[in-house]
Design a protein around this motif. Sequence first.
Motif, short mmCIF file in Angstrom:
data_model
loop_
_atom_site.label_atom_id
_atom_site.label_comp_id
_atom_site.label_asym_id
_atom_site.label_seq_id
_atom_site.Cartn_x
_atom_site.Cartn_y
_atom_site.Cartn_z
N ALA A 501 0.85 -1.19 0.00
CA ALA A 501 0.00 0.00 0.00
C ALA A 501 0.89 1.24 0.00
CB ALA A 501 -0.92 0.00 1.22
N VAL A 502 0.77 2.04 -1.03
CA VAL A 502 1.54 3.27 -1.17
C VAL A 502 0.60 4.45 -0.97
CG1 VAL A 502 2.99 4.66 -2.69
CG2 VAL A 502 3.13 2.16 -2.76
N ARG A 503 0.91 5.27 -0.01
CA ARG A 503 0.05 6.41 0.30
C ARG A 503 0.24 7.50 -0.74
NH1 ARG A 503 0.19 7.23 6.91
NH2 ARG A 503 -0.72 5.18 7.42
N THR A 504 -0.87 7.99 -1.23
CA THR A 504 -0.86 9.10 -2.19
C THR A 504 -1.51 10.31 -1.56
OG1 THR A 504 -2.96 8.35 -3.13
CG2 THR A 504 -0.95 7.54 -4.18
N GLU A 512 -5.91 10.90 3.27
CA GLU A 512 -4.98 10.25 2.37
C GLU A 512 -5.55 8.95 1.82
OE1 GLU A 512 -0.67 11.77 4.06
OE2 GLU A 512 -1.36 9.73 4.47
N GLU A 514 -4.75 5.29 -0.50
CA GLU A 514 -3.70 4.31 -0.70
C GLU A 514 -3.79 3.73 -2.10
OE1 GLU A 514 -2.94 2.62 3.83
OE2 GLU A 514 -4.03 1.40 2.38
N ARG A 515 -2.65 3.67 -2.73
CA ARG A 515 -2.57 3.07 -4.06
C ARG A 515 -1.98 1.67 -3.93
NH1 ARG A 515 1.39 2.92 -8.10
NH2 ARG A 515 2.76 4.18 -6.77
N LYS A 516 -2.60 0.72 -4.59
CA LYS A 516 -2.16 -0.67 -4.49
C LYS A 516 -1.07 -0.95 -5.51
CE LYS A 516 -6.70 -2.28 -2.94
NZ LYS A 516 -7.86 -3.15 -3.23
#
Length: 570
Positions: A501-504, A512, A514-516
């Motif tokens: 999970a990358v926070r955008t 915020e 999350e991008r998978k």
Amino acid sequence: MGKRQAGEPLEDVVAADSPIFKKARLEDFPAPEPQRNGHSQINGHGLNNDARNGNAISQTAHQQEHQPEEAAQSPQFPQSLQAEDGEDDEQSAYSTISRQTVPTEGYSDLYLDTINRSVLDFDFEKLCSVSLSNINVYACMICGKYYQGRGPKSHAYFHALEIGHHVYVNMQTKKVYVLPEGYEVKSKSLEDIKFVVDPKLPKEEVIVLDKIAKDAWDLSGKKYRPGFVGMNNIKENDYFNVIIQALAHIPPLRNFFMLEDLSSTASSELATRFSVLVRKIWNTRAFKTHVSPHELIQQVSRQSNKRFDLLHQSDPVDFLSWFLNNMHLALGGSKTKPGTSIIHRVFQGKLKMESQRITAKADAGDRLRFEEAAEVIVETTRYLMLTLDLPAAPLFQDELDRNIIPQVPLTSILSKYDGVKAQEHLSMRKRYRLLHPLPPFLLFHIKRFSKNKFVAERNPTIVTFPVRSLDMAPYVEPNPAAHPVGEPIWYDLVANVTHEAVRTRDDSVEGEAERKVWRVQMRDRARDEWLQVQDLFVERVATETLFTKESYLMVWERRREGKGKGKERS
């Protein structure tokens, strides 16, 4: 008001024959019957003899019909070709364009030096760039664009005249032609291009893919490993890429799609395109170090009614479930009979499920108490994938104000299938137990995501597991006829799909987002190494660090009897 009759025939005024159609069109109409009360008139002049009129027309048609043949026999005109499929049937006989069948002597390699291999990319869907048709598509070998047909009225023909690109390859037959002349080129220097269009390795090479370590180089001299190449993330199709990569490294499935000729069978387009993509992943003579799944994902999008496409993120497990079931049907598998396709023979197993209904009754103190019904319902069902439930993640931080990352061993969540541990689902209590024989490959889905009416949650629990020698015997109901009681059933890891999970940054009210990000870890059997693939990036990873990621889907292979003699391999 009636039409004014012509004073003289057109032939007498311009001294030329009247334009006529092909002879075949004259034969479609019956000859006119002679009139008893008068003569039929043409252009105002009566003809006393209808036969004379018919002879004149037939004689003119005969002259026009043989005119191209006479021109073809002259030295200044090459032999004419028959009209290609798709040419206009209404074309007059005198306007047929003469075309060559063979190159001029001494010029068999004409225009071949203009081929630009660096721009050739046959991974995208074969559609004409002008008409968007997928029928009779040719690829320009100078600019790489697709055009339909090669006849005098085709888009490829006009492209050759306007731009000056003369060499084209048919995407179905893999024959190479020179336009606008129209003759076929037969040169051994084009064999590498024909191989890249549809790579097919011989059986001897396919069998040793996992035994002999082999490196290859692309056109630019870049080194790559066949089978471990990047896959283009066109927009949001990384969920698609990791599943295809994992399936392409399951040996029986890979060998089937690399060796079977699905184009000549009744298989659907889905199976054919997947077969082509698997062969391109393992191509040892590729022009570039990555492949694009565009052709397959377009077919998946059409067949799933855009449920899975390249523009929106989807769940890899949802896609895998849909893909396996549709591929089973595409290969002629039965909906009721087990083992009717390679998909079922590789993944399908049996599961025993025991269920009891929970009832609520009031005691003397008017309090509700739950009782189990005496009846136990036993059912046997089949599966392609096993779902493993994670324990609930902690809600609070530790004393150092840091987030706790919990860990759980794989054997702990596998206890769901030991036949003892019960799970409550609605008003039922259920127990599960695997049955013999276990399939050659097991798919484990670690359930991390859950949704309710308000929010979607993710469980970040890390699952620890051994890379080799996972014993599945404790989770299988004993059956001496199928497997000796007390003997282990070893499984080794083949592929592991992980989630990150990358926070955008998001300025919305929800905060915020999350991008998978999806990655797949695969084992190189020939070198006994592990590699991680994320879109176009391929890198080596240490075996000891595989479990540090959030595993989402695992592929385990059953060890063959006698291999390792039941002991854990080093």
